[in-house]
Design a protein around this motif. Structure first.
Motif, mmCIF file in Angstrom:
data_model
loop_
_atom_site.group_PDB
_atom_site.id
_atom_site.type_symbol
_atom_site.label_atom_id
_atom_site.label_comp_id
_atom_site.label_asym_id
_atom_site.label_seq_id
_atom_site.Cartn_x
_atom_site.Cartn_y
_atom_site.Cartn_z
ATOM 1 N N GLU A 1 -0.142 1.574 68.896
ATOM 2 C CA GLU A 1 1.265 2.106 68.723
ATOM 3 C C GLU A 1 1.955 2.129 70.212
ATOM 4 O OE1 GLU A 1 0.220 6.103 67.770
ATOM 5 O OE2 GLU A 1 -0.318 5.820 65.982
ATOM 6 N N ALA B 1 3.856 -1.487 69.524
ATOM 7 C CA ALA B 1 4.382 -1.201 67.910
ATOM 8 C C ALA B 1 4.625 -2.608 67.572
ATOM 9 C CB ALA B 1 5.015 -0.239 67.722
ATOM 10 N N SER C 1 -3.510 5.064 69.027
ATOM 11 C CA SER C 1 -2.474 4.983 70.350
ATOM 12 C C SER C 1 -2.444 3.758 70.957
ATOM 13 C CB SER C 1 -2.827 6.057 71.077
ATOM 14 O OG SER C 1 -4.158 6.339 71.605
ATOM 15 N N SER D 1 -3.652 -1.145 63.153
ATOM 16 C CA SER D 1 -3.567 0.277 62.643
ATOM 17 C C SER D 1 -4.769 1.149 63.627
ATOM 18 C CB SER D 1 -4.157 0.325 61.298
ATOM 19 O OG SER D 1 -5.638 -0.082 61.032
#
Ligand SMILES: *[C@@H]1O[C@H](CO)[C@@H](O)[C@H](O)[C@H]1NC(C)=O
Ligand SMILES: *[C@@H]1O[C@H](CO)[C@@H](O)[C@H](O)[C@H]1NC(C)=O
Length: 304
Positions: A74, A77, A71, A68
């Motif tokens: 992510e 991901a 960026s 978590s």
């Protein structure tokens, strides 16, 4: 960002080292420009996931354990975390997990600030020491590494090994990729040698960013002999030229040097003195640019 835990340098010694470094540069052979190969855009792109993984290692373990971290997380991901650790002060943050699209276990280590690591590595009070016989069984005693890096890698080594074994078994893979930036790249290089020694059946590789010199000539030759690594240096970053070669330190082969134009050049050999490579481009700390240490590495700036 975290402290690297090295002792402070004395200003007089620091100056003496800079002059020694200048004197050596004057003796160096003229820069060459032959047969350095430039990577294609596609080739550069293959490094991108690892660049994000190296950057994510700056994020706290409480955010890498459930992926978590914003960026940096992510960008990859699909990553499946297995373990995270470190306190960011005495033990650099680290995490281990699995990338299902790259089909490799990932091990990543946190780096540190350029303003901290350069003075630490210019410090004359360093010692080169042999690799710990328990962590690195069967290594020749001619292999020597910076004592600060050895201590920092040892602090997380056994927890990382346990997590890597868990991930290899859980995801039924023998492929492991170690990454990191700055001090994190130095830990990653030692982890590379450590994991290859501890897990002989595993296919281990290492991709580092802004890697300082970690060990002596025999250590660099050993890394080359067991398969080699990739270390990406951005423009005029000072970190890859410390500690100096005149102190007995040497980089393994596998440099990729990023030019101001953004092109990535593969530099053959150890510490290639071509002006397209780190040593030729940044002959002394005076020609370096501290802000190049964090990147950008193909658009990725290191940090959380
Ligand atoms: C991840 O863990 C942190 C700390 O325990 C928590 O605050 C956060 O809500 C978690 N995030 C997700 C996506 O699970
Ligand atoms: C640097 O690269 C050039 C071009 O490939 C090569 O000829 C030279 O031997 C390399 N230098 C070192 C020190 O490895």
């Amino acid at each position: 960002m975290a402290s690297s835990g090295f002792p402070c340098s004395s200003p007089a010694m620091f100056k003496a080292l800079l002059f020694a470094s200048l004197a050596l540069t004057a003796l160096a052979a003229p820069a060459k420009r032959q047969s350095i190969s430039t990577l294609s855009t596609t080739q550069i792109g293959t490094y991108k996931p690892y660049t994000w993984y190296a950057s994510a290692a700056y994020c706290s373990p409480s955010t890498t354990i459930n992926w978590s971290c914003g960026s940096n997380c992510e960008a990859n991901a699909g990553f499946e975390p297995v373990a995270s650790g470190g306190d960011g002060t005495f033990i650099q943050y680290w995490y281990v997990g699995y990338d299902p699209s790259l089909k490799t276990v990932i091990v990543a280590h946190q780096g540190t600030d350029v303003s901290k690591i350069v003075p630490d590595l210019e410090d004359i009070d360093f010692t080169l020491e042999v690799l710990d016989a328990t962590l690195f069984p069967g290594m020749s005693s001619s292999l020597e590494v910076h004592s600060g890096f050895a201590g920092t890698q040892a602090a997380s080594a056994l927890d990382v090994l346990t997590a890597v074994k868990t991930a290899m078994s859980k995801y039924d893979t023998s492929t492991v990729t170690v990454t990191g930036h700055s001090l994190g790249a130095a830990i990653a290089l030692l982890d590379y040698v450590f994991l290859k020694a501890q897990l002989p059946s595993a296919a281990v590789s290492m991709i580092g960013y802004g890697l300082p010199r970690v060990g002596n000539q025999a250590f660099a030759n050993y890394v080359d002999s067991i398969g080699g690594i990739t270390h990406v240096n951005n423009q005029k970053d000072p970190v890859p030229i410390v500690p100096g070669m005149f102190l007995g330190f040497r980089h393994p082969s596998g440099e990729i040097h990023i030019q101001a134009s953004g092109s990535w050049d593969a530099c053959p050999g150890q510490d290639n003195d071509s002006d397209l490579c780190e040593v030729g481009d940044v002959p002394t700390i005076f020609e370096s640019v501290e802000s190049d240490h964090v990147g950008p590495y193909d658009g990725v700036t290191m940090g959380c």
